[in-house]
Design a protein around this motif. Structure first.
Motif, PDB file in Angstrom:
ATOM      1  N   VAL A  14       0.842  -1.284   0.070  1.00  0.00           N
ATOM      2  CA  VAL A  14      -0.125  -0.001   0.100  1.00  0.00           C
ATOM      3  C   VAL A  14       0.994   1.253   0.115  1.00  0.00           C
ATOM      4  CG1 VAL A  14      -1.581   1.229   1.395  1.00  0.00           C
ATOM      5  CG2 VAL A  14      -1.973  -1.141   1.128  1.00  0.00           C
ATOM      6  N   VAL A  15       1.822   1.132   0.590  1.00  0.00           N
ATOM      7  CA  VAL A  15       2.634   2.329   0.903  1.00  0.00           C
ATOM      8  C   VAL A  15       3.745   2.769  -0.348  1.00  0.00           C
ATOM      9  CG1 VAL A  15       2.381   2.651   3.275  1.00  0.00           C
ATOM     10  CG2 VAL A  15       4.564   1.537   2.712  1.00  0.00           C
ATOM     11  N   THR A  16       4.146   1.503  -1.059  1.00  0.00           N
ATOM     12  CA  THR A  16       5.270   1.628  -2.024  1.00  0.00           C
ATOM     13  C   THR A  16       4.712   1.451  -3.700  1.00  0.00           C
ATOM     14  OG1 THR A  16       5.789  -0.716  -1.807  1.00  0.00           O
ATOM     15  CG2 THR A  16       6.884   0.744  -0.403  1.00  0.00           C
ATOM     16  N   GLU A  17       3.707   0.867  -3.726  1.00  0.00           N
ATOM     17  CA  GLU A  17       3.298   0.402  -5.057  1.00  0.00           C
ATOM     18  C   GLU A  17       2.261   1.474  -5.502  1.00  0.00           C
ATOM     19  OE1 GLU A  17       4.854  -1.374  -7.267  1.00  0.00           O
ATOM     20  OE2 GLU A  17       6.477  -1.870  -5.327  1.00  0.00           O
ATOM     21  N   HIS A  18       2.196   2.210  -6.430  1.00  0.00           N
ATOM     22  CA  HIS A  18       1.388   3.280  -7.036  1.00  0.00           C
ATOM     23  C   HIS A  18      -0.075   2.621  -7.390  1.00  0.00           C
ATOM     24  CE1 HIS A  18       4.983   5.661  -7.248  1.00  0.00           C
ATOM     25  NE2 HIS A  18       4.109   6.741  -6.668  1.00  0.00           N
ATOM     26  N   SER A  19       0.188   1.585  -7.983  1.00  0.00           N
ATOM     27  CA  SER A  19      -1.097   0.938  -8.631  1.00  0.00           C
ATOM     28  C   SER A  19      -1.905   0.495  -7.432  1.00  0.00           C
ATOM     29  CB  SER A  19      -0.760  -0.488  -9.743  1.00  0.00           C
ATOM     30  OG  SER A  19       0.009  -1.243  -9.053  1.00  0.00           O
ATOM     31  N   ILE A  20      -1.230  -0.341  -6.331  1.00  0.00           N
ATOM     32  CA  ILE A  20      -2.060  -0.601  -5.336  1.00  0.00           C
ATOM     33  C   ILE A  20      -2.470   0.518  -4.396  1.00  0.00           C
ATOM     34  CG2 ILE A  20      -1.713  -1.580  -3.144  1.00  0.00           C
ATOM     35  CD1 ILE A  20      -1.911  -3.863  -4.897  1.00  0.00           C
ATOM     36  N   MET A  21      -1.934   1.740  -4.373  1.00  0.00           N
ATOM     37  CA  MET A  21      -2.318   3.024  -3.744  1.00  0.00           C
ATOM     38  C   MET A  21      -3.747   3.274  -4.374  1.00  0.00           C
ATOM     39  SD  MET A  21       1.088   5.321  -3.189  1.00  0.00           S
ATOM     40  CE  MET A  21       2.577   4.828  -2.670  1.00  0.00           C
ATOM     41  N   VAL A  22      -3.537   3.529  -5.694  1.00  0.00           N
ATOM     42  CA  VAL A  22      -4.938   3.796  -6.443  1.00  0.00           C
ATOM     43  C   VAL A  22      -5.865   2.775  -6.151  1.00  0.00           C
ATOM     44  CG1 VAL A  22      -5.715   4.106  -8.757  1.00  0.00           C
ATOM     45  CG2 VAL A  22      -3.500   5.257  -8.359  1.00  0.00           C
ATOM     46  N   GLN A  23      -5.648   1.481  -6.500  1.00  0.00           N
ATOM     47  CA  GLN A  23      -6.846   0.801  -6.116  1.00  0.00           C
ATOM     48  C   GLN A  23      -7.356   0.435  -4.554  1.00  0.00           C
ATOM     49  OE1 GLN A  23      -4.895  -2.746  -7.837  1.00  0.00           O
ATOM     50  NE2 GLN A  23      -5.186  -2.106  -9.754  1.00  0.00           N
ATOM     51  N   PHE A  24      -6.484   0.968  -3.730  1.00  0.00           N
ATOM     52  CA  PHE A  24      -6.711   0.963  -2.298  1.00  0.00           C
ATOM     53  C   PHE A  24      -7.618   2.231  -1.878  1.00  0.00           C
ATOM     54  CE2 PHE A  24      -6.136   1.945   2.342  1.00  0.00           C
ATOM     55  CZ  PHE A  24      -6.416   0.608   2.879  1.00  0.00           C
ATOM     56  N   ILE A  25      -7.254   3.193  -2.654  1.00  0.00           N
ATOM     57  CA  ILE A  25      -8.071   4.518  -2.436  1.00  0.00           C
ATOM     58  C   ILE A  25      -9.835   4.327  -2.960  1.00  0.00           C
ATOM     59  CG2 ILE A  25      -8.474   6.850  -3.341  1.00  0.00           C
ATOM     60  CD1 ILE A  25      -5.370   7.067  -2.906  1.00  0.00           C
ATOM     61  N   ILE A  26      -9.412   3.660  -4.288  1.00  0.00           N
ATOM     62  CA  ILE A  26     -10.774   3.140  -4.702  1.00  0.00           C
ATOM     63  C   ILE A  26     -11.566   2.265  -3.673  1.00  0.00           C
ATOM     64  CG2 ILE A  26     -12.118   2.024  -6.858  1.00  0.00           C
ATOM     65  CD1 ILE A  26      -9.653   3.054  -8.309  1.00  0.00           C
ATOM     66  N   ALA A  27     -10.764   1.349  -3.342  1.00  0.00           N
ATOM     67  CA  ALA A  27     -11.529   0.347  -2.442  1.00  0.00           C
ATOM     68  C   ALA A  27     -12.103   1.275  -1.190  1.00  0.00           C
ATOM     69  CB  ALA A  27     -10.602  -0.604  -1.898  1.00  0.00           C
ATOM     70  N   VAL A  28     -11.618   2.230  -0.631  1.00  0.00           N
ATOM     71  CA  VAL A  28     -11.900   2.954   0.408  1.00  0.00           C
ATOM     72  C   VAL A  28     -13.118   3.743   0.074  1.00  0.00           C
ATOM     73  CG1 VAL A  28     -11.536   4.882   2.091  1.00  0.00           C
ATOM     74  CG2 VAL A  28      -9.680   3.110   1.707  1.00  0.00           C
ATOM     75  N   LEU A  29     -13.141   4.379  -1.252  1.00  0.00           N
ATOM     76  CA  LEU A  29     -14.321   5.095  -1.680  1.00  0.00           C
ATOM     77  C   LEU A  29     -15.536   4.330  -1.926  1.00  0.00           C
ATOM     78  CD1 LEU A  29     -12.208   7.536  -4.128  1.00  0.00           C
ATOM     79  CD2 LEU A  29     -13.227   8.182  -1.871  1.00  0.00           C
ATOM     80  N   VAL A  30     -15.291   3.214  -2.520  1.00  0.00           N
ATOM     81  CA  VAL A  30     -16.471   2.297  -2.568  1.00  0.00           C
ATOM     82  C   VAL A  30     -17.036   1.787  -1.516  1.00  0.00           C
ATOM     83  CG1 VAL A  30     -16.933   0.143  -3.758  1.00  0.00           C
ATOM     84  CG2 VAL A  30     -15.592   1.677  -4.975  1.00  0.00           C
TER      85      VAL A  30
END
Length: 124
Positions: free
Chosen positions: A28-44
């Motif tokens: 979550v803290v080092t990979e940009h694609s995971i960061m984006v998908q994690f933020i989307i997961a929080v928003l959903v």
């Protein structure tokens, strides 16, 4: 003696959880694609509370989020291993990395379909 084995088994499993959560945190803290998908997961997830989705919809949403994040994590691991083994560009390594990225695409498209099925009727 049996009690000692059980205790080591439990402490070993607890250590495994520590390593697993450490890996999830690193993703979550080092990979940009995971960061984006994690933020989307929080928003959903927030949207789920706002739209009061059903228990079944929550289950499908959680599975979709877990699928995308899990497959993206495996994709990242494959890419890191491939780059470690062969740092320079290699057509065969590129092929492997493309396949792993394709798996993420399938998971993301499936999650998008789940999200659309859940939220389109609630929005319109």
């Amino acid at each position: 003696m049996l009690l000692m084995k059980d205790k080591r088994f439990i402490s070993g499993r607890l250590k495994s959880f520590v390593y697993a959560f450490r890996g999830a945190y690193k993703l979550v803290v080092t990979e940009h694609s995971i960061m984006v998908q994690f933020i989307i997961a929080v928003l959903v997830t927030i949207a789920g509370f706002i739209f009061k989705i059903s228990a079944t919809e929550w289950m499908l949403q959680i599975l979709a989020i877990g699928l995308v994040l899990g497959v993206e994590g495996l994709n990242t691991a494959i890419e890191k291993i491939a780059d470690f083994i062969h740092p320079q560009y290699n057509e065969r390594i590129g092929f492997i990395k493309d396949i792993a990225a394709g798996a993420v695409t399938f998971a993301a498209l499936a999650a998008l379909c789940v999200g659309l099925i859940i939220y389109i009727p609630k929005i319109f």
